[in-house]
Each structure stands twice: as structure tokens, then as C-alpha cells.
Scaffold this active site. Sequence first.
Site, PDB file in Angstrom:
ATOM      1  N   ASP A 137       1.065   4.014  -3.065  1.00 19.15           N
ATOM      2  CA  ASP A 137       0.651   5.402  -2.836  1.00 19.15           C
ATOM      3  C   ASP A 137       1.788   6.373  -3.124  1.00 19.15           C
ATOM      4  OD1 ASP A 137      -1.564   4.087  -1.945  1.00 19.15           O
ATOM      5  OD2 ASP A 137      -1.349   4.635   0.160  1.00 19.15           O
ATOM      6  N   GLU A 184       0.833  -1.196   0.000  1.00 22.57           N
ATOM      7  CA  GLU A 184       0.000   0.000   0.000  1.00 22.57           C
ATOM      8  C   GLU A 184       0.874   1.256   0.000  1.00 22.57           C
ATOM      9  OE1 GLU A 184      -3.683   0.369   0.281  1.00 22.57           O
ATOM     10  OE2 GLU A 184      -2.825   2.208  -0.485  1.00 22.57           O
ATOM     11  N   SER A 221      -7.384   2.346  -3.518  1.00 29.71           N
ATOM     12  CA  SER A 221      -6.084   2.763  -2.998  1.00 29.71           C
ATOM     13  C   SER A 221      -5.242   3.467  -4.037  1.00 29.71           C
ATOM     14  CB  SER A 221      -5.280   1.527  -2.612  1.00 29.71           C
ATOM     15  OG  SER A 221      -5.535   1.172  -1.321  1.00 29.71           O
TER      16      SER A 221
END
Length: 617
Positions: free
Chosen positions: A307, A303, A521
Site C-alpha cells: 500500500d 500489505e 489491496s
Amino acid sequence: MRSLSAWVALALAAGVCAVPSTTVHKVKESVVSPRGWVKRAPAPADHIIELRIALPQPNFDELERHLYEVSDPFHDRYGQHLSKEEVEELVAPEAESVHLVNEWLASHGVYEDGLTRSPAKDWVHIKIPVALAEEMLRTKYHVWTHDASGSSVIRTTSYSLPEHLHDHVELIQPTTMFSHMKSLKTTFHFSHFSESAKGSASVTADAPPINIPSASGGHVDASCNATVTVTCLQQLYNAAGFTPSTTNGNQIGITGYLEQFANIQDLQSFYADQRPDALNSSFKTILINGGQNNQSLAEAGAEANLDTQFAFGLTFPTPGTFFSTGGSPPFIPDDLTPTNSNEPYLDWLAFILAQKTIPQTISTSYADDEQTVPASFAKRVCNEFAQLGARGTSLTFSSGDGGVGDGEEDPALQECFTNDGRNVTRFVPLFPPSCPFVTAVGGTIHVPETAVFFSGGGFSDLFSRPAYQNAAVTKFLNKLAPGTYKGLFNPNGRAIPDVAAQADNFLIFLGGRSGLIGGTSAAAPTFASFISLLNSARLSAGLPPLGFLNPLVYAIHAAAPDAFNDITTGNNPGCGTPGFNATEGWDAVTGVGTPNFGKLKEILTFGLGSLDLASSS
Ligand SMILES: *[C@@H]1O[C@H](CO)[C@@H](O)[C@H](O)[C@H]1NC(C)=O
Ligand SMILES: *[C@@H]1O[C@H](CO)[C@@H](O)[C@H](O)[C@H]1NC(C)=O
Ligand SMILES: *[C@@H]1O[C@H](CO)[C@@H](O)[C@H](O)[C@H]1NC(C)=O
Ligand SMILES: *[C@@H]1O[C@H](CO)[C@@H](O)[C@H](O)[C@H]1NC(C)=O
Ligand SMILES: *[C@@H]1O[C@H](CO)[C@@H](O)[C@H](O)[C@H]1NC(C)=O
């Protein structure tokens, strides 16, 4: 049989000669037995628990008025964001609340040197042994374990406060909060390139570009249909050729939780592959409350890598910050060593609101099922986000990966039942995206774009529909056949998402390898990146940053519809239903659509007057 008045007289007499009123405790908050959690053992008495005590903010309505004025593009005060001090004055508690809470803490041996306060004094933070917390809150903490994930926390199902404090304390956590914050990443698709870090070299297609009239130059590379890179997003969202400034004060931030950290070596591999001009550049990592930053390649977070690689890749050379907040489980029930059991949003908010300078754009890809978050907590945290908006920060949140379901992409894991004891079927929106003061970002896939099936969308059960989205959402609701999903959602709730962006097949580097990853996400940092580029253009033109986006987003959508690419195909199934459809105009799958950076930049730097013109024509 005694008369009613005799009962009253008795009760009054009992009250008079009972213990002083300061020690009469009354239940402040309680929850029914939290589904999916098992009560294990009593919490160790000497375990140190960090309690955050929220004092009421009597002037919050006034802050909200300021927020809407400075965020409404048709208002004289548009862009005149508040200073840190102005916001703090508007959220300050009554002196009496501060005094009474101090008195209560002191009566338990907690004095000024044993606590910390937020700058506005609206939060008090104490670290005390469980035994003392139990005495102060007339409760019993237990170790609870989350069935599905195996993680454990220290919580209680009910806590009490002296009656005279009830109006002076809004909430205390961690107590009754049993949510299970999840990272909104979806599945990994490493099968394509698991051999090595070949990156985009392995996906270059010979096919002719795809015609997309709204894209930079009117087309997008054919490979972007199956593999999304920085270049794909620049083309698709009409931003090719724009370079943000490094010197105008613009910044972008990414939050990380759940012990995730972003790996710098992977970032360099990503840059070498997709953004060679950014090679050797990096970002700032800020560790909050024991946040992790173990740079061992094997422990890089998917994640966090997703990002940061895309947000910083898209906005290079804009200075970037990664906020890594600790404080999530695991807590080992048999281990008496004090472990964290904080609510990490509160830790991050406490940190960021105390900063003088805050990145103008911040993206978060973590959320909880709204129904697992106590209403008092959700409202207060949402109000904290409003403070950031009032100070000029745009906040994007992933809308969820479960369609109208509960954020779990895998239908087998979806639990579309209320946890209020009634156990009836219900669509389950996520919080914070359900907070009206943040921008919820849904997902699309492929070129040309269609809604991705997992795009979180729906309606809040906690927050009512804000005025800014009234017209757009009413139009959508009116198009639904009468009785559609009756009882499954709250048609008067804050509607999700606001906007969308690509959300699948993102090519990232993780642990030294490249592969594809998806989820809303990916959408939230992508949308945030284009907002950051717009902020850069505005700051360079001497204009204020965009701040709280939603009133502007819906105003532009109404006045200049081609500033967003309307997504009109696809749907977001969940809870055993086909979910909602992406339709013309706003919909509960992709909001008003994906950004057209070039158009937005024109509107937002040539003056909002062009909006007025468009709306009156
Ligand atoms: C993009 O990919 C999808 C799914 O594989 C396919 O249906 C569609 O035809 C492709 N679009 C183009 C323009 O090739
Ligand atoms: C990055 O650093 C390496 C090693 O110091 C150097 O060889 C290379 O030229 C640098 N690349 C850029 C684009 O600055
Ligand atoms: C990072 O993780 C690795 C693998 O678990 C471990 O060997 C190393 O000690 C950790 N480093 C730090 C600084 O925590
Ligand atoms: C709620 O209802 C569903 C469907 O009837 C059932 O599968 C589930 O076990 C129930 N959960 C609880 C906690 O009663
Ligand atoms: C979505 O569109 C399909 C096809 O037009 C239609 O049958 C269905 O009722 C729509 N669903 C909703 C929730 O509007």
C-alpha cells in the site's frame, strides 16, 4: 382459564411493584451462534475491556443532505465541505442522551474522569474490567477462538441495557461483533525473484510497447503486461509527466491494521528501483492505540509495504501518512495479562475525526464479510465515513478478493452461506466497501486491461442502492438474463464496486527482496493515488478537493464516458458460479472502469461546466 384482561391487570400490577424502571433490563442486541467461532472459556473477570458506546445522532439525515449537496457536481454547493465543528454539530447527540448515559455510568462508578468522549460527544469510551462490563450489560463475556485463523477475542452473543436507555444508546462494542477483519492481499509470487532484490531490472522486456490509445503517448511498456510498476500505472492511466505540488496542502493517507507496519528500508529499495527521484524521502507513521511499527526487516508487512510503496511512489512528492492502528487479536486465553480486543475501525475513526486536518485521500485495504458485521455497527461506521466525506476526504476501499464470494481468493475457503441461522447459499459482499459513503475499488489485470477473476463485486444486503448509482446499475441489471442468480443477491442493494484499477503482478520490496503481489489491496491505493493527484491539481488551481467521490464518479461516467477506461471482458467467479461479467458501462466486477487521469484532470480543473456540456450534447 383466565381472561386476557385479567392477565393484563396482573402484568400491570407486577410492573408497578417491581424494581424501579431504571433497572429493568432488556436485550439490546444479540446474534445467533457465530459460525466459524468456538466458545472457549469465561473471560477473565479482571481483563480490561475498552467499550465504545455510541449515542444516537438524531440529525444524521441533515448531515447526509449536506454531504450529497457538497458532493454533487451539479449542485451550487459542490466542494463547499463542512468544517470539523460543523460536522460535529450535525452528529451531536441529544443532551438527554448524554445525561442518561452519564447517570447510568455513574451508577456503576464510572465518572467523567474515567471516560473519554469524542469531540461531538456522540461516542463515550470507557476502560473497565470484564466483571463490571458484565454487570452493566447483564451479560457474560467469553473467550472465542476463530477456527480458521486461531485468533481469539472476548465477545458475547447478547447484551442488555436498562429499558429507558434503549433510545439513547445506539450500540456498544465490542460485544456481539464476530467479524474477522482480513487483509485483502492475495498470493505472493516470489518464485520469479526470490534470489535477491533485482527489482524491475530483471523484467525489462525488449518487446515493442503495447498500443493503448487512452494511455500517455498512446502506449504502455510491454513489460507492464506481466509486471506492474509505478511507471506502468502512470502510462496506463495517462498521468505520465504530471508532478504534484508539495506546498498546496495536499496529503495522502494509508491505513494499516492487524499489526502490519510499513518498512522504510524496503521503501528505499522500492524507490531506488522504481522512483529514484523519491529516494531518501519517507512518510509519517502515526501509531493509534498500540499500533505496531517494528522496523525489523523480517517483520515488514506485505500489505503495508504494498500500500505504502505504490501510494507514496505514485504520488511523490505529496506528503504521505501511514496510520497503524492496533487492537486486533491475538488474545491468549490462558494469559491473564490485559490484551486488546477492540474494534480497530472504531479506534481509527475516533482518532481521525478528532483531527483538525485530515488527508484529502485515504485508502484502506482491509474488510470484513458484511454478514459478520452487526447491522447496527455497519450502519454507524458507514455514517462515520460520511462525516469524513462531508469534511472533504475521499475514501477508497478494496472491493474484495473472492469475486462474488466472501473475500477469500481460495474457493476452498469460501463460505457462501448466510450466517443468520438459515444457512442458505448467498453471494457475500464485504463491508466497508458495501457502505454507500465510500468508494469501492475492484481489480483488473494485464494490458490491455481485463477484469481480474478475484475482483470483489456484488450487492449489499444491508445498504440499499444509493441514487447516484441508480441509472448505471439498473442498466446492468436489465442486461442480466431473467432469473440470473435469483435469491443469491439483493438487486436493490448498494452495488459494488464503483471503480477499478490494476490489481495483480505488482512489483514490491518486502523483507529486502523484490517480488510480485496482487489483490484488490493493490487496486485501492492505486486508484486513491490518482485521486490524490487530481486533488493536487485542483488545490493548485484554487479549487476544493474532491471529497466523497461517488456522485461525481457516476456523473462523469454518464457525461464523459472516456474519463474512465471501460472494462468489458472478464468475470468474477465465486460461490461455485461464474459470477458477474464485466460489460459495457457499469458492471459488478469493475464498476465504471479504471481512471484516465488526463481526461479527469481536464474535467476537474477546467471547471465542471464541461460536464454539463457533455451531458446535454
Ligand atoms: C498479456 O498477457 C496475457 C496473459 O499472459 C496474454 O494473454 C496477452 O496476449 C498479453 N498481451 C500482450 C499485448 O502481449
Ligand atoms: C540519499 O542518501 C544517501 C546517503 O545519505 C546519499 O548518498 C544519496 O545521494 C541520497 N540520494 C538522493 C537522491 O538524495
Ligand atoms: C522487532 O521484532 C524482532 C523480531 O521478532 C525482535 O527481536 C525485536 O525485539 C522487535 N523490536 C521491537 C522494537 O519490538
Ligand atoms: C451450511 O450448508 C452447507 C452446504 O449444505 C454445509 O456444508 C455447512 O456445513 C452448513 N453449515 C452449517 C453451520 O450448518
Ligand atoms: C456472462 O457472459 C456469458 C457469455 O456471454 C454468458 O453465457 C453468461 O450468461 C453471462 N453471465 C451473466 C451472469 O450474465
